[in-house]
Design a protein around this motif. Sequence first.
Motif, PDB file in Angstrom:
ATOM      1  N   THR A   1       0.827  -1.212   0.000  1.00 52.06           N
ATOM      2  CA  THR A   1       0.000   0.000   0.000  1.00 52.06           C
ATOM      3  C   THR A   1       0.859   1.258   0.000  1.00 52.06           C
ATOM      4  N   LYS A   2       0.487   2.202  -0.825  1.00 51.68           N
ATOM      5  CA  LYS A   2       1.136   3.509  -0.819  1.00 51.68           C
ATOM      6  C   LYS A   2       0.373   4.410   0.138  1.00 51.68           C
TER       7      LYS A   2
ATOM      8  N   CYS B   1       7.893   4.741  11.597  1.00 54.61           N
ATOM      9  CA  CYS B   1       7.415   3.577  10.848  1.00 54.61           C
ATOM     10  C   CYS B   1       8.554   2.978  10.027  1.00 54.61           C
ATOM     11  N   THR B   2       9.362   3.832   9.427  1.00 53.14           N
ATOM     12  CA  THR B   2      10.500   3.362   8.654  1.00 53.14           C
ATOM     13  C   THR B   2      11.549   2.730   9.544  1.00 53.14           C
TER      14      THR B   2
ATOM     15  N   THR C   1       7.735   0.517   6.822  1.00 48.53           N
ATOM     16  CA  THR C   1       7.546   1.264   5.578  1.00 48.53           C
ATOM     17  C   THR C   1       8.899   1.635   4.967  1.00 48.53           C
ATOM     18  N   VAL C   2       8.851   1.988   3.699  1.00 44.05           N
ATOM     19  CA  VAL C   2      10.018   2.507   2.983  1.00 44.05           C
ATOM     20  C   VAL C   2       9.555   3.712   2.187  1.00 44.05           C
ATOM     21  N   THR C   3      10.342   4.783   2.251  1.00 42.76           N
ATOM     22  CA  THR C   3      10.026   5.976   1.470  1.00 42.76           C
ATOM     23  C   THR C   3      10.946   6.038   0.255  1.00 42.76           C
ATOM     24  N   LYS C   4      10.338   6.119  -0.928  1.00 46.48           N
ATOM     25  CA  LYS C   4      11.090   6.202  -2.180  1.00 46.48           C
ATOM     26  C   LYS C   4      10.981   7.614  -2.725  1.00 46.48           C
TER      27      LYS C   4
ATOM     28  N   VAL D   1       4.101   0.471   2.371  1.00 47.83           N
ATOM     29  CA  VAL D   1       4.132  -0.562   3.413  1.00 47.83           C
ATOM     30  C   VAL D   1       4.921  -1.754   2.877  1.00 47.83           C
ATOM     31  N   VAL D   2       5.966  -2.160   3.631  1.00 47.53           N
ATOM     32  CA  VAL D   2       6.813  -3.262   3.164  1.00 47.53           C
ATOM     33  C   VAL D   2       6.848  -4.432   4.156  1.00 47.53           C
TER      34      VAL D   2
END
Length: 240
Positions: free
Chosen positions: A48-49, A74-75, A80-83, A90-91
């Motif tokens: 999910t984005k 969260c990261t 989560t991962v922010t690109k 959500v990873v």
Amino acid sequence: MNLSDSRTAGQPVPRSAAAPPLTRLSAAEAVFKTLRAEIESGFLALGTKLESEAALSQRYSVSRSVIREALRSCTALGLTVTKTGKGTFVVANKVANDLTLGQYSARDLTEARPHIEIPAAGLAAERRTAEEVETLHQIVAQMATENDLEAWVSLDASFHATIAIASGNKVFAKVVTDIREAMAHQSETLNMVADRQHASDREHQLIVAAIESGSAEESRAAMARHLDAVGLALDSILNN
């Protein structure tokens, strides 16, 4: 907060109404806990984005800096991962085996800090100037009344950096400067996940009192107790 709205995996999450306003003291923690619960429960599915910072800011009626604090945690937990240029995704739906804190991990810091900051505190007790002691008193006084998490984290980093400088050892001072960003991420996450802020305030005050007394032994012991408490808090997060 209304958590009943539906989600579409892989797509931004729409909201039909804004969530109730939050106070600055609890805002980042509240946003973080909501996002974490939604991710761990599967309400926000893998892939999910998340909504943009601007959308989340409007939804919770808080500043974008508050949203960034929550997303960083969260990261850090590996959820989560922010690109860059694409958004936050959500990873994972459970906490990682270690926390990501900038370029270092929580394990890196936990293993290294006692070898740096405990002896630095002992040397600070023997070598500190009156001005450095006064600076430490001012920092802990500000921290005890600070309700802004981002400002508190900055003061926390300054506290540990000041002790390293007061040690009179340039290597200790340089190392603490190098890991300052990671320490700030760690402090921010612990405050939101493990509610460490007030306990840290008390521990810092004991460290300052020991340094001011001139006792290297008491200063090392006070710093060791603080770092032990930080380590236990991290363990509680990773083993939760």
